[in-house]
Scaffold this motif. Structure first.
Motif, PDB file in Angstrom:
ATOM      1  N   PRO A  16       0.807  -1.232   0.000  1.00 50.24           N
ATOM      2  CA  PRO A  16       0.000   0.000   0.000  1.00 50.24           C
ATOM      3  C   PRO A  16       0.833   1.272   0.000  1.00 50.24           C
ATOM      4  O   PRO A  16       0.416   2.289  -0.569  1.00 50.24           O
ATOM      5  CB  PRO A  16      -0.824  -0.111   1.283  1.00 50.24           C
ATOM      6  N   VAL A  17       2.021   1.206   0.615  1.00 44.28           N
ATOM      7  CA  VAL A  17       2.846   2.424   0.690  1.00 44.28           C
ATOM      8  C   VAL A  17       3.246   2.875  -0.713  1.00 44.28           C
ATOM      9  O   VAL A  17       3.274   4.078  -1.002  1.00 44.28           O
ATOM     10  CB  VAL A  17       4.085   2.172   1.582  1.00 44.28           C
ATOM     11  N   LEU A  18       3.503   1.906  -1.596  1.00 43.68           N
ATOM     12  CA  LEU A  18       3.860   2.258  -2.982  1.00 43.68           C
ATOM     13  C   LEU A  18       2.706   2.977  -3.670  1.00 43.68           C
ATOM     14  O   LEU A  18       2.901   3.962  -4.374  1.00 43.68           O
ATOM     15  CB  LEU A  18       4.206   0.991  -3.770  1.00 43.68           C
TER      16      LEU A  18
ATOM     17  N   ASN B 420      -7.490  -1.030   4.630  1.00 40.12           N
ATOM     18  CA  ASN B 420      -7.271  -2.345   5.249  1.00 40.12           C
ATOM     19  C   ASN B 420      -8.285  -3.392   4.759  1.00 40.12           C
ATOM     20  O   ASN B 420      -7.967  -4.570   4.656  1.00 40.12           O
ATOM     21  CB  ASN B 420      -7.293  -2.240   6.773  1.00 40.12           C
ATOM     22  N   GLY B 421      -9.489  -2.938   4.448  1.00 41.68           N
ATOM     23  CA  GLY B 421     -10.505  -3.856   3.940  1.00 41.68           C
ATOM     24  C   GLY B 421     -10.059  -4.497   2.636  1.00 41.68           C
ATOM     25  O   GLY B 421     -10.363  -5.659   2.359  1.00 41.68           O
ATOM     26  N   PHE B 422      -9.315  -3.739   1.835  1.00 40.13           N
ATOM     27  CA  PHE B 422      -8.809  -4.290   0.578  1.00 40.13           C
ATOM     28  C   PHE B 422      -7.805  -5.408   0.857  1.00 40.13           C
ATOM     29  O   PHE B 422      -7.823  -6.457   0.198  1.00 40.13           O
ATOM     30  CB  PHE B 422      -8.139  -3.188  -0.257  1.00 40.13           C
ATOM     31  N   ALA B 488     -10.540   5.239  13.510  1.00 38.19           N
ATOM     32  CA  ALA B 488      -9.957   5.643  12.219  1.00 38.19           C
ATOM     33  C   ALA B 488      -8.442   5.454  12.237  1.00 38.19           C
ATOM     34  O   ALA B 488      -7.845   5.043  11.229  1.00 38.19           O
ATOM     35  CB  ALA B 488     -10.317   7.093  11.911  1.00 38.19           C
ATOM     36  N   ALA B 489      -7.815   5.735  13.393  1.00 35.97           N
ATOM     37  CA  ALA B 489      -6.359   5.603  13.500  1.00 35.97           C
ATOM     38  C   ALA B 489      -5.938   4.145  13.290  1.00 35.97           C
ATOM     39  O   ALA B 489      -4.962   3.864  12.580  1.00 35.97           O
ATOM     40  CB  ALA B 489      -5.892   6.095  14.866  1.00 35.97           C
ATOM     41  N   VAL B 490      -6.691   3.224  13.877  1.00 34.30           N
ATOM     42  CA  VAL B 490      -6.362   1.796  13.705  1.00 34.30           C
ATOM     43  C   VAL B 490      -6.517   1.404  12.231  1.00 34.30           C
ATOM     44  O   VAL B 490      -5.683   0.676  11.675  1.00 34.30           O
ATOM     45  CB  VAL B 490      -7.271   0.910  14.606  1.00 34.30           C
ATOM     46  N   LEU B 496      -1.862   0.949   6.054  1.00 35.64           N
ATOM     47  CA  LEU B 496      -0.492   1.221   5.605  1.00 35.64           C
ATOM     48  C   LEU B 496       0.436   0.032   5.844  1.00 35.64           C
ATOM     49  O   LEU B 496       1.360  -0.199   5.078  1.00 35.64           O
ATOM     50  CB  LEU B 496       0.062   2.460   6.327  1.00 35.64           C
ATOM     51  N   PHE B 497       0.201  -0.698   6.936  1.00 33.11           N
ATOM     52  CA  PHE B 497       1.112  -1.786   7.296  1.00 33.11           C
ATOM     53  C   PHE B 497       0.354  -3.119   7.472  1.00 33.11           C
ATOM     54  O   PHE B 497       0.342  -3.695   8.563  1.00 33.11           O
ATOM     55  CB  PHE B 497       1.872  -1.426   8.585  1.00 33.11           C
ATOM     56  N   PRO B 498      -0.288  -3.606   6.406  1.00 36.80           N
ATOM     57  CA  PRO B 498      -1.071  -4.843   6.549  1.00 36.80           C
ATOM     58  C   PRO B 498      -0.188  -6.052   6.885  1.00 36.80           C
ATOM     59  O   PRO B 498      -0.616  -6.946   7.608  1.00 36.80           O
ATOM     60  CB  PRO B 498      -1.736  -4.998   5.177  1.00 36.80           C
ATOM     61  N   ASP B 499       1.043  -6.043   6.355  1.00 38.12           N
ATOM     62  CA  ASP B 499       1.918  -7.195   6.613  1.00 38.12           C
ATOM     63  C   ASP B 499       2.293  -7.260   8.091  1.00 38.12           C
ATOM     64  O   ASP B 499       2.341  -8.341   8.681  1.00 38.12           O
ATOM     65  CB  ASP B 499       3.188  -7.084   5.758  1.00 38.12           C
TER      66      ASP B 499
END
Lengths: 117, 527
Positions: A16-18, B420-422, B488-490, B496-499
């Motif tokens: 997502p960052v990209l 994140n849903g994606f 919203a913050a979560v 941004l960091f799903p991994d």
């Protein structure tokens, strides 16, 4: 546990960052192009009033497209699906309980048949 | 240092005891002032969350934790020679702590939101007491290793949720609360019958001991079916979803956000029963993945019926409630595929594990964005006095924060990149495609319809000219914005960091569900 910015999805990857960096670049480009645009625009003047081919602007309240009008065609086209489906949602607790017992019977039937097979 | 060790040792019970004790202290604190009570309740939830973080760090480092009440080890040897884990105990693994995080984060946001959202109403002492008891119900279900204890917390959750659903009293709130209570009571009764069937055969209530003893008799199968149906009804899956929109629509918005996590606590119970209690028996005795197939069918029905029923709604909360039903379908589909292939290691490695990752990740994503969306719906109701989208319009001019939070929630639930849903839906699409391409295509179509539905809400509520009825509308009070901000913050962090999210909290949860033998060994192995 080595977390990275890239999520492995099994068949592919997702970073997502990209995508966000790409969006930021696009926004910067749009802002640069915008900076070359017409600068005589003034808020709150005749320039910003709606122009409806010379007709007077109607009542603001009446011009807003309400929720009930959105997807009217979609719902009308799928009337065959919606009529029974909406009808099944009676709001009657007795019906909810019948569904509950019915589903339990079906689940039990499947499980018992599954074992027998 | 000793204090931290003490907290860490007793964390499993402290997580639950803090909100439980504070629930009954709330009316007393209320005597000081309303503000003191509000802060007290929020601090109780925050403290419980901090304790959960401490416990999670330990679990992720050292494995599942068993906490026995009144003893140091699970087993008890009686003079008769009987050696069984008969004490009540909590067994906290990656899945339990994952669910605890969900319940507490949403409860934290909802409690802050409540400060201003309930200011027009009376009976707030009881309201906050019930709110904390609702948290206790969820946490108890998620932490306990005893199936009867789980039933007790299921009842605590049902009673407090029903009362809070009817909190407004006016209009159809009482009816919604009554329906929720009745269905919950019937569901609870059947769950109790199933527990009785198991207890009458094996003389234990501990889930690990039961899992190691189950012979898969006809009575066991009946118990499994009854338990599954009860939890499916409470998690709001089709065709037992009908009470969900009735209750979600009329409850206060922050309680609706918590009803979502309450339904997920029941989803957890469904997964715990399927994977842990009956997991070994299912692999050994059932035909190819029958239980998994049942979950998949219910999941697909929930996705499709939920989203198509949402489209024609013009009550904003009812519309969102149907989407909650639809999103539950994704979780059932992902985890159901994992369960269906659990007996086949090659399929599990190829796509089953990823499907479960997607399903489990979707649970926390859904709790956050659906919680946020319900809070934005509450903000609309707070300012306009109506839930009817046909009467709304132009709110974006006056409520920019609410509109912004709505966009975040709507993009996330619709599975639009980079939200994140994606990420969780992508995991489900790709893995489920290998199981059955048709199911994956249905899931994608449902996502498109979800986006269409939220475009409708955004257009009709926030866009368009300022309407004369809402000329004096303004942004909601700060506490409501902060409450929405928490969720919203979560969402932003997970987007941004799903991994990081998957590897840190989701994978341990998936591993815990799949490690049936480990769960049993923690209790029975030490007995």
């Amino acid at each position: 546990m080595d977390a990275s910015l890239t999520l492995e999805t099994g068949s592919g990857f997702w970073t997502p960052v990209l995508l966000l960096l790409g969006l930021v670049v696009c926004i910067v480009l749009v802002l640069i192009i915008r900076a070359f645009g017409e600068k005589s625009y003034k808020r709150g003047t005749e320039q910003t009033k709606p122009f409806l081919s010379g007709n007077a602007e109607g009542n603001k309240d009446a011009m807003h497209v309400r929720a009930g009008n959105i997807y009217w065609g979609f719902l009308e086209a799928l009337k065959g699906y919606y009529t029974p489906t909406v009808g099944a949602h009676t709001g009657d607790v007795t019906d909810y309980l019948i569904w509950y017992i019915g589903v339990m019977a079906v689940v039990l039937g499947i499980l018992l048949v599954g074992v027998l097979l | 240092m000793q204090f931290v060790e003490f907290i860490s040792t007793h964390a499993p019970i402290l997580i639950l005891a803090i909100p439980l004790i504070c629930a009954f202290l709330t009316p007393l604190v209320s005597r000081i002032s309303d503000k003191a009570r509000n802060i007290f309740v929020t601090c109780a939830i925050a403290l419980s969350l901090a304790t959960a973080v401490l416990l999670a760090l330990d679990i992720y480092a050292n494995g599942a934790r068993t906490y026995v009440f009144g003893a140091t080890s699970p087993g008890i040897v009686l003079p008769s020679g009987m050696n069984l884990p008969i004490r009540i105990m909590y067994e906290v693994d990656g899945m339990s702590i994952f669910m605890v995080f969900i319940s507490l984060i949403v409860a934290l946001g909802a409690s802050i939101y409540s400060w201003a959202a309930t200011d027009k109403y009376t009976g707030k002492d009881r309201y906050y007491t019930l709110l904390l008891l609702m948290v206790v119900g969820m946490l108890g279900m998620e932490l306990t290793g005893d199936i009867f204890n789980m039933f007790v917390f299921f009842e605590i959750l049902s009673i407090s949720s029903s009362a809070l659903t009817a909190y407004y009293i006016e209009g159809d709130s009482a009816e919604g609360g009554l329906k929720y209570m009745l269905l919950s009571a019937i569901g609870g009764l059947f769950v109790l019958i199933a527990i009785t069937l198991l207890y009458s055969q094996y003389n234990v209530l501990n889930m690990a001991a039961l899992a190691s003893s189950i012979q898969y008799t006809t009575l066991d199968i009946v118990a499994l079916g009854i338990l599954m149906t009860g939890f499916v009804m409470k998690c709001g899956a089709v065709p037992l979803h009908m009470v969900t929109p009735d209750a979600y629509t009329v409850s206060p918005a922050n309680i609706t956000a918590m009803l979502v996590t309450a339904s997920q606590a029941c989803l957890y119970a469904l997964f715990r029963v399927s994977f842990t209690l009956f997991g070994k028996s299912i692999i050994e005795n059932m035909t190819y993945g029958t239980v998994g197939i049942i979950l998949i069918v219910i999941g697909v029905l929930s996705m499709f019926v939920g989203v198509t029923m949402a489209l024609p709604q013009h009550d904003v909360k009812r519309l969102m409630a149907y989407h909650a039903v639809s999103q539950t379908g994704y979780m059932l589909l992902g985890v159901g595929v994992g369960l269906a292939v659990m007996g086949d290691s090659s399929q599990m490695d190829a796509f089953g594990y990823k499907a479960m990752e997607g399903g489990i990740f979707h649970i926390i994503n859904h709790a956050m964005y659906k919680g946020l969306l319900f809070l934005t719906a509450g903000a609309m109701l707070y300012m306009t006095g109506t839930r009817d989208l046909n009467k709304m319009g132009g709110l974006g001019h006056k409520m920019p924060w609410t509109a912004g939070f709505f966009i975040i929630g709507a993009l996330a639930i619709s599975g639009v990149p980079p939200m994140n849903g994606f990420a969780s839906k992508l995991l489900i699409y790709e893995s489920v495609y290998q199981f059955s391409p048709l199911l994956s295509i249905i899931a994608m179509v449902v996502s498109i319809l979800t986006l269409a539905s939220f475009v409708k809400v955004f257009h009709s509520a926030f866009m368009g000219p300022q309407l004369s009825d809402y000329r004096n509308a303004k942004e909601v009070p700060k506490s409501m914005i902060v409450g929405m901000c928490v969720l919203a913050a979560v969402i932003v962090v997970f987007s941004l960091f799903p991994d990081w999210a998957v590897k840190t909290i989701v994978d341990p949860a998936v591993d815990a569900l799949l490690n049936n033998a480990g769960y049993v060994h923690n209790v029975v192995g030490g007995a």
